[in-house]
Design an enzyme around this catalytic site. Sequence first.
Site, mmCIF file in Angstrom:
data_model
loop_
_atom_site.group_PDB
_atom_site.id
_atom_site.type_symbol
_atom_site.label_atom_id
_atom_site.label_comp_id
_atom_site.label_asym_id
_atom_site.label_seq_id
_atom_site.Cartn_x
_atom_site.Cartn_y
_atom_site.Cartn_z
ATOM 1 N N THR A 100 62.648 -20.378 11.281
ATOM 2 C CA THR A 100 62.853 -19.947 9.830
ATOM 3 C C THR A 100 61.555 -19.528 9.187
ATOM 4 O OG1 THR A 100 62.966 -22.033 9.085
ATOM 5 C CG2 THR A 100 65.075 -21.338 9.815
ATOM 6 N N ASP A 140 62.896 -25.455 12.212
ATOM 7 C CA ASP A 140 63.112 -25.039 10.881
ATOM 8 C C ASP A 140 62.114 -25.161 9.985
ATOM 9 O OD1 ASP A 140 64.114 -24.463 8.352
ATOM 10 O OD2 ASP A 140 65.788 -25.997 8.405
ATOM 11 N N ALA A 141 61.037 -24.228 9.946
ATOM 12 C CA ALA A 141 59.734 -24.499 9.462
ATOM 13 C C ALA A 141 59.563 -23.671 8.091
ATOM 14 C CB ALA A 141 58.674 -24.317 10.396
ATOM 15 N N LYS A 142 60.169 -22.787 7.923
ATOM 16 C CA LYS A 142 60.134 -21.803 6.582
ATOM 17 C C LYS A 142 58.720 -21.519 6.370
ATOM 18 C CE LYS A 142 64.002 -24.589 4.679
ATOM 19 N NZ LYS A 142 64.220 -25.464 5.626
ATOM 20 N N ARG A 143 58.089 -21.016 7.291
ATOM 21 C CA ARG A 143 56.766 -20.565 7.272
ATOM 22 C C ARG A 143 56.559 -19.045 6.818
ATOM 23 N NH1 ARG A 143 55.946 -25.769 7.983
ATOM 24 N NH2 ARG A 143 54.454 -26.564 9.416
#
Length: 266
Positions: free
Chosen positions: A115, A91-94
């Site tokens: 993510t 879950d890094a939302k990069r």
Amino acid sequence: MNFFDRLHDRIRTVDSVVSVGLDPDPSRIPEHLREYDLPRWAFNRRIIDATHEHAAAYKPNAAFYEDPDGWRALEETIAYAHGKDVPVLLDAKRADIGNTTRQYAQLLERADAITVNPYMGRDSLQPFLSNEDAGVFVLCRTSNPGGADIQDLELDSGEPVYERVAALADLWNENDNVGLVVGATKPEELEDLREQVPDLPFLVPGIGAQGGDAEAAVEFGLANGVGLVNSSRGIIFAGENDGEEFANASGQAAKRLQRRLNQYRD
């Protein structure tokens, strides 16, 4: 086999759609582990030992690992989860553009899925989307109250921003490797999004500490039986007051969530 094929097999093997969020807040790690070389890794290893039989996937949030020892702990955690045959969703939302996003995409050399944030558009996600083996979960409708500030804005077409994101993600799914992040706190929106994109698996956070709707998470979160329902704090800190036996409570919490969700699976 791509990520969603592997996830499908894992779900069938353990009869579970539970994603366990590995977010080892250093301030909440048991005292007896804090003298270890890598306390976060020592904590995660015990959580994995206690929960892997009930976990379809593990979801470490990069925010808890962004320092030198943290990245080492994350690498050990991913390798250990893989040793238990459990896929790992980072879950890094990069997202970014050019060389920056290509560097971010190298995280998929370790994790199985990630993510990503769609705010900058397709070119910011292309290095992730072009990785046919990996899973790419696009932030769509988040469960935090402030998500409405942008996600609910109405476009000229009459649709809210989050529905446009879902439609775009469906178009970007050329390699059958795209899913959506859709929170569990508004079940009617989960239902609407499932009707709009029937074939995209959802990662559904908000179960547990945020009080999301478990039935809706399962009924609308799965596409052809594939999807993930995540709990982090509700599992990993279930035994926070149990000292050295803390992981036993985490295992029981994961098992309870598995059974709760399985009530609503076909």
